[in-house]
Design a protein around this motif. Structure first.
Motif, PDB file in Angstrom:
ATOM      1  N   VAL A  91     -12.547   7.519  -2.846  1.00 61.46           N
ATOM      2  CA  VAL A  91     -12.049   7.715  -1.479  1.00 61.46           C
ATOM      3  C   VAL A  91     -11.882   6.364  -0.792  1.00 61.46           C
ATOM      4  CG1 VAL A  91     -12.621   8.673   0.789  1.00 61.46           C
ATOM      5  CG2 VAL A  91     -13.050  10.017  -1.264  1.00 61.46           C
ATOM      6  N   ALA A  92     -12.894   5.500  -0.892  1.00 59.29           N
ATOM      7  CA  ALA A  92     -12.803   4.178  -0.270  1.00 59.29           C
ATOM      8  C   ALA A  92     -11.681   3.358  -0.901  1.00 59.29           C
ATOM      9  CB  ALA A  92     -14.131   3.443  -0.385  1.00 59.29           C
ATOM     10  N   ALA A  93     -11.487   3.486  -2.209  1.00 61.56           N
ATOM     11  CA  ALA A  93     -10.405   2.760  -2.885  1.00 61.56           C
ATOM     12  C   ALA A  93      -9.041   3.239  -2.362  1.00 61.56           C
ATOM     13  CB  ALA A  93     -10.497   2.958  -4.395  1.00 61.56           C
ATOM     14  N   ALA A  94      -8.903   4.547  -2.138  1.00 65.21           N
ATOM     15  CA  ALA A  94      -7.651   5.092  -1.605  1.00 65.21           C
ATOM     16  C   ALA A  94      -7.406   4.599  -0.186  1.00 65.21           C
ATOM     17  CB  ALA A  94      -7.683   6.619  -1.641  1.00 65.21           C
ATOM     18  N   VAL A  95      -8.446   4.556   0.617  1.00 60.63           N
ATOM     19  CA  VAL A  95      -8.324   4.071   1.989  1.00 60.63           C
ATOM     20  C   VAL A  95      -7.873   2.610   1.985  1.00 60.63           C
ATOM     21  CG1 VAL A  95      -9.655   3.478   4.063  1.00 60.63           C
ATOM     22  CG2 VAL A  95      -9.984   5.700   2.965  1.00 60.63           C
ATOM     23  N   ARG A  96      -8.494   1.781   1.150  1.00 55.60           N
ATOM     24  CA  ARG A  96      -8.101   0.373   1.064  1.00 55.60           C
ATOM     25  C   ARG A  96      -6.649   0.226   0.611  1.00 55.60           C
ATOM     26  NH1 ARG A  96     -13.277  -0.066  -1.051  1.00 55.60           N
ATOM     27  NH2 ARG A  96     -12.509  -0.087  -3.185  1.00 55.60           N
ATOM     28  N   GLU A  97      -6.247   1.051  -0.362  1.00 51.59           N
ATOM     29  CA  GLU A  97      -4.869   0.973  -0.879  1.00 51.59           C
ATOM     30  C   GLU A  97      -3.853   1.251   0.221  1.00 51.59           C
ATOM     31  OE1 GLU A  97      -2.048   3.359  -4.077  1.00 51.59           O
ATOM     32  OE2 GLU A  97      -4.224   3.394  -4.359  1.00 51.59           O
ATOM     33  N   VAL A  98      -4.090   2.296   1.003  1.00 53.81           N
ATOM     34  CA  VAL A  98      -3.161   2.650   2.086  1.00 53.81           C
ATOM     35  C   VAL A  98      -3.158   1.578   3.167  1.00 53.81           C
ATOM     36  CG1 VAL A  98      -2.647   4.339   3.887  1.00 53.81           C
ATOM     37  CG2 VAL A  98      -3.366   5.121   1.633  1.00 53.81           C
ATOM     38  N   GLU A  99      -4.329   1.092   3.540  1.00 56.45           N
ATOM     39  CA  GLU A  99      -4.402   0.060   4.574  1.00 56.45           C
ATOM     40  C   GLU A  99      -3.709  -1.227   4.137  1.00 56.45           C
ATOM     41  OE1 GLU A  99      -8.554  -0.244   5.524  1.00 56.45           O
ATOM     42  OE2 GLU A  99      -8.472   1.494   6.852  1.00 56.45           O
ATOM     43  N   TYR A 101      -1.230  -1.456   1.950  1.00 58.85           N
ATOM     44  CA  TYR A 101       0.211  -1.201   1.927  1.00 58.85           C
ATOM     45  C   TYR A 101       0.783  -1.262   3.344  1.00 58.85           C
ATOM     46  CZ  TYR A 101       4.738   0.899   1.087  1.00 58.85           C
ATOM     47  OH  TYR A 101       6.080   1.109   1.023  1.00 58.85           O
ATOM     48  N   ASN A 102       0.105  -0.584   4.283  1.00 62.48           N
ATOM     49  CA  ASN A 102       0.584  -0.579   5.668  1.00 62.48           C
ATOM     50  C   ASN A 102       0.619  -1.982   6.249  1.00 62.48           C
ATOM     51  OD1 ASN A 102       1.131   2.163   5.931  1.00 62.48           O
ATOM     52  ND2 ASN A 102      -0.940   2.639   6.623  1.00 62.48           N
ATOM     53  N   LYS A 103      -0.394  -2.787   5.969  1.00 64.64           N
ATOM     54  CA  LYS A 103      -0.451  -4.151   6.492  1.00 64.64           C
ATOM     55  C   LYS A 103       0.651  -5.008   5.887  1.00 64.64           C
ATOM     56  CE  LYS A 103      -4.517  -5.760   7.219  1.00 64.64           C
ATOM     57  NZ  LYS A 103      -5.872  -6.312   7.020  1.00 64.64           N
ATOM     58  N   LYS A 104       0.863  -4.868   4.579  1.00 59.70           N
ATOM     59  CA  LYS A 104       1.857  -5.679   3.867  1.00 59.70           C
ATOM     60  C   LYS A 104       3.279  -5.332   4.286  1.00 59.70           C
ATOM     61  CE  LYS A 104       3.347  -6.916  -0.798  1.00 59.70           C
ATOM     62  NZ  LYS A 104       3.125  -6.681  -2.234  1.00 59.70           N
ATOM     63  N   HIS A 105       3.553  -4.033   4.502  1.00 57.27           N
ATOM     64  CA  HIS A 105       4.919  -3.596   4.788  1.00 57.27           C
ATOM     65  C   HIS A 105       5.168  -3.268   6.258  1.00 57.27           C
ATOM     66  CE1 HIS A 105       4.499  -2.935   0.434  1.00 57.27           C
ATOM     67  NE2 HIS A 105       5.773  -3.298   0.411  1.00 57.27           N
ATOM     68  N   TYR A 109       1.761   4.550   7.713  1.00 53.65           N
ATOM     69  CA  TYR A 109       1.626   5.800   6.978  1.00 53.65           C
ATOM     70  C   TYR A 109       0.185   6.309   7.036  1.00 53.65           C
ATOM     71  CZ  TYR A 109       6.175   4.944   4.791  1.00 53.65           C
ATOM     72  OH  TYR A 109       7.498   4.735   4.560  1.00 53.65           O
ATOM     73  N   SER A 110       0.072   7.627   7.177  1.00 52.58           N
ATOM     74  CA  SER A 110      -1.245   8.244   7.018  1.00 52.58           C
ATOM     75  C   SER A 110      -1.519   8.324   5.522  1.00 52.58           C
ATOM     76  CB  SER A 110      -1.260   9.644   7.635  1.00 52.58           C
ATOM     77  OG  SER A 110      -0.451  10.515   6.861  1.00 52.58           O
ATOM     78  N   TYR A 111      -2.732   8.717   5.167  1.00 52.26           N
ATOM     79  CA  TYR A 111      -3.076   8.799   3.746  1.00 52.26           C
ATOM     80  C   TYR A 111      -2.234   9.867   3.056  1.00 52.26           C
ATOM     81  CZ  TYR A 111      -6.733   6.102   5.762  1.00 52.26           C
ATOM     82  OH  TYR A 111      -7.399   5.144   6.458  1.00 52.26           O
ATOM     83  N   GLY A 112      -2.037  10.982   3.737  1.00 52.49           N
ATOM     84  CA  GLY A 112      -1.213  12.058   3.171  1.00 52.49           C
ATOM     85  C   GLY A 112       0.228  11.617   2.972  1.00 52.49           C
ATOM     86  N   GLN A 113       0.802  10.965   3.973  1.00 59.03           N
ATOM     87  CA  GLN A 113       2.178  10.489   3.864  1.00 59.03           C
ATOM     88  C   GLN A 113       2.320   9.478   2.738  1.00 59.03           C
ATOM     89  OE1 GLN A 113       2.452   8.962   7.857  1.00 59.03           O
ATOM     90  NE2 GLN A 113       3.818  10.630   8.499  1.00 59.03           N
ATOM     91  N   TYR A 114       1.378   8.546   2.671  1.00 57.70           N
ATOM     92  CA  TYR A 114       1.446   7.494   1.664  1.00 57.70           C
ATOM     93  C   TYR A 114       1.417   8.079   0.257  1.00 57.70           C
ATOM     94  CZ  TYR A 114       0.048   3.621  -1.316  1.00 57.70           C
ATOM     95  OH  TYR A 114      -0.024   2.706  -2.329  1.00 57.70           O
ATOM     96  N   LEU A 117       4.599  10.085  -0.653  1.00 57.13           N
ATOM     97  CA  LEU A 117       5.704   9.203  -1.002  1.00 57.13           C
ATOM     98  C   LEU A 117       5.466   8.491  -2.336  1.00 57.13           C
ATOM     99  CD1 LEU A 117       6.447   7.630   2.489  1.00 57.13           C
ATOM    100  CD2 LEU A 117       7.951   9.139   1.174  1.00 57.13           C
ATOM    101  N   LYS A 118       4.242   8.105  -2.593  1.00 54.82           N
ATOM    102  CA  LYS A 118       3.904   7.426  -3.844  1.00 54.82           C
ATOM    103  C   LYS A 118       4.112   8.355  -5.032  1.00 54.82           C
ATOM    104  CE  LYS A 118       0.170   5.015  -6.191  1.00 54.82           C
ATOM    105  NZ  LYS A 118      -1.240   4.645  -6.148  1.00 54.82           N
ATOM    106  N   ASP A 119       3.653   9.598  -4.932  1.00 50.65           N
ATOM    107  CA  ASP A 119       3.794  10.568  -6.028  1.00 50.65           C
ATOM    108  C   ASP A 119       5.249  10.970  -6.262  1.00 50.65           C
ATOM    109  OD1 ASP A 119       1.091  10.476  -6.448  1.00 50.65           O
ATOM    110  OD2 ASP A 119       0.669  12.340  -5.355  1.00 50.65           O
ATOM    111  N   SER A 120       6.053  10.959  -5.176  1.00 50.64           N
ATOM    112  CA  SER A 120       7.460  11.365  -5.324  1.00 50.64           C
ATOM    113  C   SER A 120       8.347  10.199  -5.752  1.00 50.64           C
ATOM    114  CB  SER A 120       7.987  11.962  -4.031  1.00 50.64           C
ATOM    115  OG  SER A 120       8.062  10.970  -3.012  1.00 50.64           O
ATOM    116  N   GLY A 121       7.765   8.992  -5.838  1.00 55.39           N
ATOM    117  CA  GLY A 121       8.532   7.819  -6.242  1.00 55.39           C
ATOM    118  C   GLY A 121       9.260   7.174  -5.104  1.00 55.39           C
ATOM    119  N   GLY A 122       8.937   7.546  -3.861  1.00 55.23           N
ATOM    120  CA  GLY A 122       9.617   6.999  -2.695  1.00 55.23           C
ATOM    121  C   GLY A 122       9.110   5.636  -2.237  1.00 55.23           C
ATOM    122  N   LEU A 123       8.063   5.132  -2.864  1.00 52.44           N
ATOM    123  CA  LEU A 123       7.533   3.818  -2.457  1.00 52.44           C
ATOM    124  C   LEU A 123       7.936   2.760  -3.461  1.00 52.44           C
ATOM    125  CD1 LEU A 123       3.939   4.645  -1.212  1.00 52.44           C
ATOM    126  CD2 LEU A 123       5.942   4.173   0.127  1.00 52.44           C
TER     127      LEU A 123
END
Length: 123
Positions: A91-99, A101-105, A109-114, A117-123
């Motif tokens: 869970v903490a790894a997922a939170v860091r990943e989303v944060e 990504y949001n900071k870099k780009h 995105y919320s965790y659900g949105q991220y 989009l990641k699973d659908s290939g939209g990122l």
């Protein structure tokens, strides 16, 4: 605990402010300041209460007795173990990943949105 020399207020955590000095990218200057008046003039005040039980201290130190010192060290060691377990959790790894990504780009995105989009290939 801190005490501001300008306004006299006491506070537990200093406010963190990043001075950019006109730069558009880091490194920025990290400044700690009083959360009440935003002054950088504050001092760390001595603890007046036991760090474990909260009893008023009659002498210098962090604990009121040897018993509280030992109990406090055990308690804080357990807290550190729990924190380490959480930081290593998926869970903490997922939170860091989303944060990250949001900071870099520059997205929000919320965790659900991220992950949608990641699973659908939209990122």
């Amino acid at each position: 605990m801190y005490r501001c020399t300008d306004c006299g207020m006491e506070f537990e955590f200093a406010e963190i402010f990043f001075e950019t000095h006109g730069l558009s990218t880091p490194p920025y200057e990290r400044i700690k300041r009083c959360p009440h008046c935003h002054s950088a003039k504050f001092l760390e005040s001595e603890s007046l209460h036991c760090n474990f039980c909260g009893a008023k201290l009659t002498k210098e130190g962090k604990y009121c007795s040897e018993r509280c010192r030992k109990a406090g060290e055990i308690y804080y060691a357990e807290q550190e173990k729990r924190r380490a377990i959480f930081i290593g959790s998926p869970v903490a790894a997922a939170v860091r990943e989303v944060e990250e990504y949001n900071k870099k780009h520059g997205t929000k995105y919320s965790y659900g949105q991220y992950f949608m989009l990641k699973d659908s290939g939209g990122l």
